[in-house]
Design a protein around this motif. Structure first.
Motif, PDB file in Angstrom:
ATOM      1  N   LYS A   1     -20.109  -1.432  -2.453  1.00 35.89           N
ATOM      2  CA  LYS A   1     -20.958  -1.797  -1.310  1.00 35.89           C
ATOM      3  C   LYS A   1     -20.298  -2.881  -0.469  1.00 35.89           C
ATOM      4  O   LYS A   1     -20.472  -2.934   0.748  1.00 35.89           O
ATOM      5  CB  LYS A   1     -22.317  -2.271  -1.816  1.00 35.89           C
ATOM      6  CG  LYS A   1     -23.195  -1.130  -2.313  1.00 35.89           C
ATOM      7  CD  LYS A   1     -24.458  -1.666  -2.951  1.00 35.89           C
ATOM      8  CE  LYS A   1     -25.236  -0.529  -3.598  1.00 35.89           C
ATOM      9  NZ  LYS A   1     -26.236  -1.040  -4.547  1.00 35.89           N
TER      10      LYS A   1
ATOM     11  N   LEU B   1     -28.838  -4.457   0.484  1.00 31.88           N
ATOM     12  CA  LEU B   1     -28.220  -5.430  -0.420  1.00 31.88           C
ATOM     13  C   LEU B   1     -29.076  -6.679  -0.527  1.00 31.88           C
ATOM     14  O   LEU B   1     -29.290  -7.223  -1.605  1.00 31.88           O
ATOM     15  CB  LEU B   1     -26.829  -5.818   0.107  1.00 31.88           C
ATOM     16  CG  LEU B   1     -25.658  -4.960  -0.335  1.00 31.88           C
ATOM     17  CD1 LEU B   1     -24.395  -5.407   0.376  1.00 31.88           C
ATOM     18  CD2 LEU B   1     -25.447  -5.082  -1.836  1.00 31.88           C
ATOM     19  N   GLU B   2     -29.567  -7.137   0.642  1.00 31.77           N
ATOM     20  CA  GLU B   2     -30.388  -8.349   0.680  1.00 31.77           C
ATOM     21  C   GLU B   2     -31.621  -8.191  -0.215  1.00 31.77           C
ATOM     22  O   GLU B   2     -31.929  -9.054  -1.031  1.00 31.77           O
ATOM     23  CB  GLU B   2     -30.791  -8.616   2.140  1.00 31.77           C
ATOM     24  CG  GLU B   2     -31.624  -9.864   2.354  1.00 31.77           C
ATOM     25  CD  GLU B   2     -30.815 -11.155   2.254  1.00 31.77           C
ATOM     26  OE1 GLU B   2     -29.578 -11.098   2.429  1.00 31.77           O
ATOM     27  OE2 GLU B   2     -31.432 -12.198   1.984  1.00 31.77           O
TER      28      GLU B   2
ATOM     29  N   ASN C   1     -30.604  -7.708  -4.018  1.00 36.03           N
ATOM     30  CA  ASN C   1     -30.121  -8.946  -4.624  1.00 36.03           C
ATOM     31  C   ASN C   1     -31.240  -9.933  -4.888  1.00 36.03           C
ATOM     32  O   ASN C   1     -31.222 -10.670  -5.867  1.00 36.03           O
ATOM     33  CB  ASN C   1     -29.054  -9.589  -3.738  1.00 36.03           C
ATOM     34  CG  ASN C   1     -27.723  -8.868  -3.851  1.00 36.03           C
ATOM     35  OD1 ASN C   1     -27.457  -8.202  -4.838  1.00 36.03           O
ATOM     36  ND2 ASN C   1     -26.892  -8.991  -2.834  1.00 36.03           N
TER      37      ASN C   1
ATOM     38  N   LYS D   1     -34.141  -9.312  -5.800  1.00 36.77           N
ATOM     39  CA  LYS D   1     -34.927  -8.886  -6.969  1.00 36.77           C
ATOM     40  C   LYS D   1     -34.236  -9.230  -8.295  1.00 36.77           C
ATOM     41  O   LYS D   1     -34.808  -9.062  -9.357  1.00 36.77           O
ATOM     42  CB  LYS D   1     -35.178  -7.376  -6.898  1.00 36.77           C
ATOM     43  CG  LYS D   1     -36.400  -7.040  -6.023  1.00 36.77           C
ATOM     44  CD  LYS D   1     -36.825  -5.608  -6.228  1.00 36.77           C
ATOM     45  CE  LYS D   1     -36.158  -4.707  -5.224  1.00 36.77           C
ATOM     46  NZ  LYS D   1     -36.328  -3.306  -5.392  1.00 36.77           N
ATOM     47  N   LYS D   2     -32.975  -9.678  -8.225  1.00 37.11           N
ATOM     48  CA  LYS D   2     -32.218  -9.929  -9.454  1.00 37.11           C
ATOM     49  C   LYS D   2     -32.603 -11.240 -10.131  1.00 37.11           C
ATOM     50  O   LYS D   2     -32.101 -11.557 -11.205  1.00 37.11           O
ATOM     51  CB  LYS D   2     -30.706  -9.942  -9.168  1.00 37.11           C
ATOM     52  CG  LYS D   2     -30.190  -8.667  -8.524  1.00 37.11           C
ATOM     53  CD  LYS D   2     -30.262  -7.495  -9.467  1.00 37.11           C
ATOM     54  CE  LYS D   2     -29.682  -6.241  -8.823  1.00 37.11           C
ATOM     55  NZ  LYS D   2     -29.854  -5.060  -9.667  1.00 37.11           N
TER      56      LYS D   2
ATOM     57  N   ARG E   1     -25.563 -17.922   3.165  1.00 37.11           N
ATOM     58  CA  ARG E   1     -26.713 -17.412   2.406  1.00 37.11           C
ATOM     59  C   ARG E   1     -27.727 -16.738   3.331  1.00 37.11           C
ATOM     60  O   ARG E   1     -28.724 -16.204   2.869  1.00 37.11           O
ATOM     61  CB  ARG E   1     -27.406 -18.558   1.652  1.00 37.11           C
ATOM     62  CG  ARG E   1     -26.527 -19.264   0.634  1.00 37.11           C
ATOM     63  CD  ARG E   1     -27.358 -20.174  -0.264  1.00 37.11           C
ATOM     64  NE  ARG E   1     -28.249 -21.060   0.467  1.00 37.11           N
ATOM     65  CZ  ARG E   1     -27.903 -22.235   0.963  1.00 37.11           C
ATOM     66  NH1 ARG E   1     -26.689 -22.695   0.783  1.00 37.11           N
ATOM     67  NH2 ARG E   1     -28.766 -22.971   1.626  1.00 37.11           N
TER      68      ARG E   1
END
Lengths: 229, 254
Positions: free
Chosen positions: A13, A81-82, A85, A87-88, A107
């Protein structure tokens, strides 16, 4: 390893973001170069002809399709991606790390990119759709080429006579500057440039590009609002 | 620096087990010496809790000399606390002053679930290593140490990457909970050496596949990982991993 994995894994990605990012950086060079013709002080003749060339040349029209594909791929992949990420880390920190270790704009690429996309929709509505699909008044210049060209310069002068439009454009250019400040060097890193001699060069060029190009774009509506051209 | 003692307020994350919701608990500690390590300060508090018949605070630690990678506390908004290039066990109380309030949290990432209090399960890193972070070439008899020529610069860069102790501070600091600094250090360390060359393609592909399976996020190159790494692993390793991955993806046989 499947071919698709090369573009869909977490590192893949990054390749997609980096490749489309570099392509869009290339587009910015063309766009800012053509637009800089407004400062030729010939009442928009050079600019209108350059814009006509871009619209009437088949190769560039094909590239335009690629450009839109690139923009949407960059935006959709970036937004996905935003969200993925975020949710990680289901439970966040009581005290966020904030600016200790990273810059706020690195960021905030998702936010800066969204501001740029909203601006692009306004921008397409104001310039791209009128010049491609709806009728624009033509002008004819009598030195050599008698064919009439769209008076895009006139449309710019009219559009940028409104203060709020100029403010929206300047905000978008500031967002673009910060987006590029991180994105320029990050794109090359994502594509696997790790040799320090190139990284030094890319960092330097990236900072220069991120300041000069958005500044030149921002100066266009400003010059028109204050009737400098 | 002059030795001094201090009284502190600690806000520590307490969580009974994986299923418990957890909460912050506040403790006052007094007479802490500026010469103590951060973990020794916790030992003092835990001894008091035991005497009071309370459950001591669980935290990971082993060597206490900054090389094993077990300690893992997120102190006042920074993994391993305020000092650069330092593990929690090597952080000393002279970093704080009398009357300070210190907030201590566990590493936060879905891939690192909290086991108890400040202890998190970092076995995801072990499984990434098992996926390819090794050399399986049959070495036969021990060869002469200088039989394989290695460029000094490469040996130094490989060694700097090999310094990674796998503590997970990079994941804890990253806004995306990405493990790419860790994986890139392991990939770089082996890719730079001739012994790691035969398996370099499969290694990077398998390790990234396992990393994605474990639920870490994607890298967006913010640099927070490099800033908190106690072993000061360079983010350039991530760019090198990207190149390794692209090369493997484009030239692999299968």
């Amino acid at each position: 390893m499947k071919w698709s994995e090369l573009f869909t894994s977490s590192v893949g990605k990054k390749f997609v973001m980096g490749l489309t990012g570099v392509f869009l950086i290339g587009f910015l060079v063309v766009h800012v170069g053509i637009n800089a013709c407004i400062w030729a002080m010939d009442d928009g003749q050079m600019f209108n002809r350059a814009a006509h060339f871009m619209g009437a040349t088949v190769v560039i029209r094909i590239l335009e399709v690629g450009l839109f594909a690139g923009i949407f791929l960059h935006f959709i992949q970036g937004l996905m991606l935003e969200f993925q990420n975020r949710k990680k880390r289901a439970i966040g920190y009581q005290i966020p790390m904030a600016n200790r270790g990273s810059k706020w704009y690195s960021r905030s690429m998702g936010l800066l990119g969204t501001i740029i996309l909203i601006f692009l929709i306004i921008h397409w509505k104001q310039f791209w759709i009128p010049s491609r699909f709806t009728e624009l008044p033509d002008v004819t210049y009598d030195n050599g080429n008698p064919a009439p060209v769209h008076d895009l310069f006139g449309l710019m002068k009219e559009t940028f006579s409104h203060g709020w439009v100029v403010i929206v454009y300047v905000i978008a250019c500031i967002s673009l500057a910060y987006h590029l400040l991180h994105g320029f060097q990050s794109a090359f890193r994502s594509l696997g440039v790790y040799n320090s001699r190139y990284l030094v060069l890319i960092n330097g060029v990236g900072i220069g590009f991120s300041i000069i190009v958005p500044l030149a774009f921002a100066m266009m509506p400003v010059s028109m609002y204050f009737n400098w051209v | 620096m002059e030795h001094y003692t201090m009284n502190l307020t600690l806000k520590v994350w307490r969580q009974k087990n994986k299923k418990d919701n957890g909460h912050f608990e506040t403790y006052s500690v007094s007479g802490i010496s500026s010469e103590m390590s951060f973990l020794e300060m916790f030992d003092v508090l835990n001894e008091r809790l035991v005497v009071e018949g309370k459950e001591p605070i669980a935290f990971d630690h082993d060597c206490r000399e900054g090389i094993c990678g077990m300690c893992s506390m997120y102190i006042n908004g920074r993994p391993h606390g305020p000092w650069e290039g330092t593990t929690t066990c090597q952080l000393h109380m002279r970093a704080f002053k009398d009357g300070d309030t210190i907030v201590v949290e566990p590493w936060r990432a879905n891939a690192f679930p909290v086991v108890k209090d400040l202890v998190v399960d970092r076995s995801a890193f072990d499984r990434i290593i098992q996926a390819g972070g090794f050399i399986s070439v049959n070495t036969g008899n021990a060869v002469d140490a200088n039989a394989i020529p290695i460029e000094k610069d490469k040996a130094d860069t490989a060694f700097a990457a090999a310094a990674c102790i796998g503590c997970g501070a990079c994941v804890a600091a990253c806004k995306n909970s990405s493990a790419l600094l860790f994986v890139s250090a392991k990939v770089s360390h082996l890719a730079l050496l001739p012994q790691g060359d035969p398996e370099r393609k499969a290694r990077v592909v398998d390790m990234i596949a396992q990393m994605d399976k474990e639920g870490f996020g994607s890298c967006t190159s913010t640099g927070a990982c490099e800033a908190v790494c106690p072993k000061e692993i360079s983010i350039t390793n991530i760019a090198r991993l990207n190149a390794e991955y692209a090369r493997a993806g484009l030239t692999t046989d299968k």
